[in-house]
Design an enzyme around this catalytic site. Structure first.
Site, PDB file in Angstrom:
ATOM      1  N   HIS A  16       0.820  -1.205   0.000  1.00  0.00           N
ATOM      2  CA  HIS A  16       0.000   0.000   0.000  1.00  0.00           C
ATOM      3  C   HIS A  16       0.859   1.262   0.000  1.00  0.00           C
ATOM      4  O   HIS A  16       0.645   2.168  -0.815  1.00  0.00           O
ATOM      5  CB  HIS A  16      -0.918  -0.002   1.222  1.00  0.00           C
ATOM      6  CG  HIS A  16      -1.884   1.135   1.228  1.00  0.00           C
ATOM      7  ND1 HIS A  16      -3.073   1.106   0.537  1.00  0.00           N
ATOM      8  CD2 HIS A  16      -1.831   2.359   1.835  1.00  0.00           C
ATOM      9  CE1 HIS A  16      -3.716   2.244   0.719  1.00  0.00           C
ATOM     10  NE2 HIS A  16      -2.983   3.022   1.512  1.00  0.00           N
ATOM     11  N   HIS A  37       3.012   6.100  -1.843  1.00  0.00           N
ATOM     12  CA  HIS A  37       3.670   7.247  -1.218  1.00  0.00           C
ATOM     13  C   HIS A  37       5.191   7.160  -1.326  1.00  0.00           C
ATOM     14  O   HIS A  37       5.892   7.591  -0.398  1.00  0.00           O
ATOM     15  CB  HIS A  37       3.247   7.344   0.247  1.00  0.00           C
ATOM     16  CG  HIS A  37       1.785   7.562   0.440  1.00  0.00           C
ATOM     17  ND1 HIS A  37       1.164   8.748   0.133  1.00  0.00           N
ATOM     18  CD2 HIS A  37       0.805   6.734   0.880  1.00  0.00           C
ATOM     19  CE1 HIS A  37      -0.133   8.653   0.386  1.00  0.00           C
ATOM     20  NE2 HIS A  37      -0.371   7.440   0.841  1.00  0.00           N
ATOM     21  N   LYS A  51      -4.923   9.584  -8.334  1.00  0.00           N
ATOM     22  CA  LYS A  51      -4.554   9.891  -6.954  1.00  0.00           C
ATOM     23  C   LYS A  51      -4.831  11.382  -6.791  1.00  0.00           C
ATOM     24  O   LYS A  51      -4.023  12.227  -7.211  1.00  0.00           O
ATOM     25  CB  LYS A  51      -3.071   9.569  -6.705  1.00  0.00           C
ATOM     26  CG  LYS A  51      -2.599   9.836  -5.272  1.00  0.00           C
ATOM     27  CD  LYS A  51      -3.133   8.810  -4.305  1.00  0.00           C
ATOM     28  CE  LYS A  51      -2.585   9.038  -2.902  1.00  0.00           C
ATOM     29  NZ  LYS A  51      -3.120   8.079  -1.931  1.00  0.00           N
TER      30      LYS A  51
END
Length: 282
Positions: free
Chosen positions: A156, A172, A218
């Site tokens: 993730h 990220h 995103k």
């Protein structure tokens, strides 16, 4: 600020100072911020305020370093669609352990381990600590809406996932962003900022941005840029284990930052990423 917060600030500054593999902006990499992203969540080019890629240059010699090599080997081990069950092969398990072995040899992870042992949050034995890290980051769990294990903290946070093919969740990490952009899978839409956040800076190490990936958007993500895998892995592990809160305030170098860290069943990382609060005066 209480004593535990002060101690955390000190150890995070140590992590930053010990990150010898961090790239220097303007020298080892360059980015092009271009326009501010619009709030509309669409892959339509009409809403793209950045006609060029985010990264204009990265010295890829850094990717030959052991932790970078081990990190990059993990990026193709996952199904991006949340809801699609993950199958972990024996080869991938070996790669996960190789990555843990490599980061454990670095100063940021040694500092983190020492601090967590002092706080009685981690075992002193290195192999037992690696087992703890494996559980936090690599053990699979069922993300919301799925009945079977389809996600992990590592996937993730560092690799990224898609939900319903339309929305990008997680994602990220700047290395994954750079490599996917280089392959043509990322369309950078512009930087994100609001009245409460500082203006982004091409020579700073934190950026909020909007991008599309694999036909998903995103709408707003936040990442460190140019830091090493071991720095992020150490910092996020530290915040996960030391704080029951979802936002951990830290301060280091030029930055005051909140580390958002959502737990999953108190055993795994659900998500974690930096949010820049302000630049510190030097």
């Amino acid at each position: 600020m209480d004593e535990s917060e002060r101690e955390l600030f000190v150890v995070v500054q140590e992590l930053w100072d010990s990150d010898v593999n961090r790239l220097q902006p303007g020298k080892d990499y360059r980015i092009s911020l271009q326009g501010k992203a619009r709030g509309v969540m669409t892959t339509n080019d009409d809403n793209d305020t950045a006609g060029l890629p985010l990264f204009t240059y990265v010295d890829e010699d850094i990717f030959k370093k052991e932790t970078f090599l081990a990190f990059i080997s993990l990026l193709d081990n996952y199904e991006s669609d949340a809801g699609e069950p993950e199958v972990v092969t024996p080869e991938e398990i070996v790669e996960n352990h190789k990555f843990l072995d490599s980061v454990m040899e670095t100063a940021p992870m040694k500092i983190t381990h020492k601090y967590l042992v002092e706080k009685q949050l981690s075992p002193k034995d290195t192999e037992e600590f690696k087992q703890q890290l494996y559980g936090i980051w690599f053990e699979l769990y069922a993300r919301r809406g799925s009945s079977r294990p389809d996600s992990s903290g590592f996937e993730h946070v560092f690799v990224g996932e898609t939900r319903g093919g339309r929305t990008v969740i997680g994602f990220h990490n700047w290395i994954q962003l750079y490599l996917q952009e280089k392959l043509g899978h990322i369309d950078y839409k512009g930087y994100s900022s609001d009245s409460n956040s500082p203006q982004p800076d091409e020579n700073k190490h934190i950026l909020a941005l909007q991008f599309s990936w694999k036909n998903g958007i995103k709408p707003k993500g936040s990442i460190f840029i140019g830091v090493s895998p071991e720095f992020e892995f150490a910092l996020y592990t530290l915040c996960f284990l030391t704080s029951p809160n979802e936002r951990v305030k830290v301060s280091f170098s030029l930055y005051e930052v909140e580390i958002v860290c959502h737990h999953y069943n108190q055993k795994h990382i659900g998500t974690t990423y930096p949010v820049l609060i302000k630049y510190r005066s030097s």
